[in-house]
Scaffold this active site. Structure first.
Site, PDB file in Angstrom:
ATOM      1  N   GLU A 147     -10.350  26.870  11.648  1.00 37.48           N
ATOM      2  CA  GLU A 147      -9.131  27.683  11.655  1.00 37.48           C
ATOM      3  C   GLU A 147      -9.312  28.901  12.562  1.00 37.48           C
ATOM      4  O   GLU A 147      -8.453  29.221  13.385  1.00 37.48           O
ATOM      5  CB  GLU A 147      -8.812  28.118  10.227  1.00 37.48           C
ATOM      6  CG  GLU A 147      -7.451  28.752  10.067  1.00 37.48           C
ATOM      7  CD  GLU A 147      -7.127  29.075   8.619  1.00 37.48           C
ATOM      8  OE1 GLU A 147      -6.148  29.816   8.411  1.00 37.48           O
ATOM      9  OE2 GLU A 147      -7.832  28.616   7.707  1.00 37.48           O
ATOM     10  N   GLY A 177      -2.597  34.134   3.485  1.00 38.72           N
ATOM     11  CA  GLY A 177      -2.436  34.407   2.065  1.00 38.72           C
ATOM     12  C   GLY A 177      -3.723  34.196   1.287  1.00 38.72           C
ATOM     13  O   GLY A 177      -4.073  34.970   0.412  1.00 38.72           O
ATOM     14  N   GLY A 178      -4.462  33.112   1.608  1.00 38.29           N
ATOM     15  CA  GLY A 178      -5.669  32.781   0.867  1.00 38.29           C
ATOM     16  C   GLY A 178      -6.957  33.177   1.544  1.00 38.29           C
ATOM     17  O   GLY A 178      -7.962  33.412   0.892  1.00 38.29           O
ATOM     18  N   SER A 179      -6.969  33.237   2.882  1.00 39.54           N
ATOM     19  CA  SER A 179      -8.210  33.558   3.597  1.00 39.54           C
ATOM     20  C   SER A 179      -7.921  34.451   4.796  1.00 39.54           C
ATOM     21  O   SER A 179      -6.773  34.617   5.206  1.00 39.54           O
ATOM     22  CB  SER A 179      -8.911  32.270   4.051  1.00 39.54           C
ATOM     23  OG  SER A 179      -8.138  31.607   5.028  1.00 39.54           O
ATOM     24  N   THR A 180      -8.988  35.017   5.335  1.00 38.16           N
ATOM     25  CA  THR A 180      -8.855  35.819   6.554  1.00 38.16           C
ATOM     26  C   THR A 180      -9.943  35.405   7.527  1.00 38.16           C
ATOM     27  O   THR A 180     -11.046  35.033   7.112  1.00 38.16           O
ATOM     28  CB  THR A 180      -8.922  37.332   6.239  1.00 38.16           C
ATOM     29  OG1 THR A 180      -8.578  38.064   7.418  1.00 38.16           O
ATOM     30  CG2 THR A 180     -10.305  37.774   5.778  1.00 38.16           C
ATOM     31  N   GLN A 181      -9.623  35.431   8.820  1.00 36.63           N
ATOM     32  CA  GLN A 181     -10.563  34.999   9.857  1.00 36.63           C
ATOM     33  C   GLN A 181     -10.791  36.098  10.895  1.00 36.63           C
ATOM     34  O   GLN A 181      -9.868  36.835  11.231  1.00 36.63           O
ATOM     35  CB  GLN A 181     -10.042  33.764  10.608  1.00 36.63           C
ATOM     36  CG  GLN A 181     -10.142  32.461   9.847  1.00 36.63           C
ATOM     37  CD  GLN A 181      -9.102  32.361   8.751  1.00 36.63           C
ATOM     38  OE1 GLN A 181      -9.420  32.139   7.581  1.00 36.63           O
ATOM     39  NE2 GLN A 181      -7.838  32.540   9.104  1.00 36.63           N
TER      40      GLN A 181
END
Length: 404
Positions: A147, A177-181
């Site tokens: 991602e 909403g659920g993860s950050t990259q």
């Protein structure tokens, strides 16, 4: 962060054509907060070079597929609606040569295996009965590393930095909403040498060049998942009777809030204090010891920040909702303090804005370690194309980037 599901339908001509060939490629992405479809039209003149992107059609439906964890047939209905959009956009003669692919992200990663699989099975069923080409492995959950890399590929393709001679690239910050990259191309060897574990570095190949990127995806540190963690509701029992309180919410605020198919009762702390300082201490627990600080962020290249970074900056009045703009990290901090100090006056308009802006500030400063003077390019679109990993997924589908 809520689940990010992305589907990629791509239409292309199989037969080689003399001269430039137009080809449409549609990518659908569904996150925890929305399901989206992208239809790209490319001009491919030389298989050894990157194609030219002619235009993009984009359409979004709320909520994301993970909201249907207990009624997966509704997920199928959502995908059918988006395939209708694809049918209107892709010429009928191209349908049977247009691959349709769905990639799920954090929203589904956060679900139990059986619930996630039930949703994927529904999507597969809708794909199989559609007139589009359904390749092997067309519906799956994408890992966080891919991602981040594919978002980096998208942004560097759109900014003209994706070629073998590139000296200058842009980093990406994606807050779902659920993860950050976070993903960028390191200039200093020490950045790679000081990583905590090997999976913070990933490589991909394109046109006889290998890019070695610093990249990591933090599951549970997307904006919606971070709200849950701040409220202490991430692994809580007894949702039917518990109310989760936070000093990041207006003192008199009480409401129900849903994420990932579950509903939570939330409120401010009527007997305690509220405001930025207390809120910062709450969100710091969600960040500290979890987010690694890359060595060279102090003087790295430009970072593009999108998804919830952009949306909340718009909600707080920091940037224009169409144009986007450049912001310093301290601008988030200053606005967070202002929003938190005023939330008692209009508690119901945007009750979570104090928490969200404080979390973003904390993530950038105490999480990744950006200086307050670091400039971020807040964007929703680059050259009129959505900033997301969808375009990168499309390029990967056709050029096999061999992410490893």
């Amino acid at each position: 962060m809520s689940s990010h599901l992305q589907r990629e339908d791509e239409a292309h001509r199989d037969a080689p054509t003399p001269g430039p060939a137009h080809c449409c490629r549609t990518v659908q992405s569904s996150g925890s907060t929305g399901t989206r479809i992208h239809v790209y039209t490319f001009i491919q003149s030389d298989s050894e070079k990157l194609p030219l992107l002619d235009n993009e059609m984009f359409h979004s439906i709320k909520p994301g597929l993970s909201a249907y964890a207990d009624s997966p047939e509704m997920a199928g209905h959502t995908v059918r609606m988006l395939l209708k959009v694809a049918k209107k956009t892709v010429p009928r003669l191209e349908w049977k040569r247009t691959p349709v692919v769905l990639r799920a992200t954090a929203g589904l990663r956060l679900l139990t295996t059986d619930k996630a699989q039930a949703l994927l099975d529904q999507v597969q069923h809708v794909f199989d009965e559609s007139p589009f080409l359904v390749p092997d492995n067309s519906v799956s959950i994408m890992n966080g590393t891919s991602e981040g890399i594919l978002a980096w590929v998208s942004l560097n393709f759109l900014t003209g930095h994706l070629n073998a001679q590139t000296k200058k690239t842009v980093g990406i910050l994606d807050l779902g909403g659920g993860s950050t990259q976070i993903t960028f191309l390191p200039k200093m060897r020490k950045t790679i040498e000081s990583i905590p574990v090997a999976d913070y570095v990933a490589r991909f190949d394109i046109f006889n060049s290998t890019f070695e990127l610093y990249t990591h995806s933090y599951l549970g540190n997307g904006l919606m998942a971070a709200r849950l963690a701040t409220l202490g509701a991430l692994v809580a029992e007894g949702l039917e009777w518990r109310t989760f309180k936070s000093s990041c919410l207006p003192k008199k605020f009480r409401d129900e809030w849903s994420f990932g198919g579950l509903t939570y009762r939330v409120s401010g702390d009527p007997d305690g204090y509220s405001g930025y300082k207390l809120c910062y201490q709450e969100v710091l627990k969600v960040v500290k010891g979890i987010i690694h600080q890359p060595y060279e962020l102090k003087d790295s290249d430009v970072f593009y920040a999108f998804s919830y970074y952009f949306d909340r900056a718009v909600d707080a009045g920091l940037i224009d909702g169409v144009q986007g703009g450049m912001l310093e990290v301290r601008d988030f901090k200053k606005k967070a303090k202002e929003v938190c100090s005023k939330m008692a006056k209009n508690p119901l308009i945007t009750p979570f804005l104090c928490m969200d802006m404080t979390y973003i500030t904390c993530l950038l400063k105490d999480g990744f370690g950006f200086k307050e003077s670091t400039v971020l390019q807040l964007t929703k679109k680059v050259n009129n194309v959505e900033a997301s990993w969808a375009l990168g997924a499309t390029l990967d589908h056709f050029h096999n980037l061999k992410i490893h």
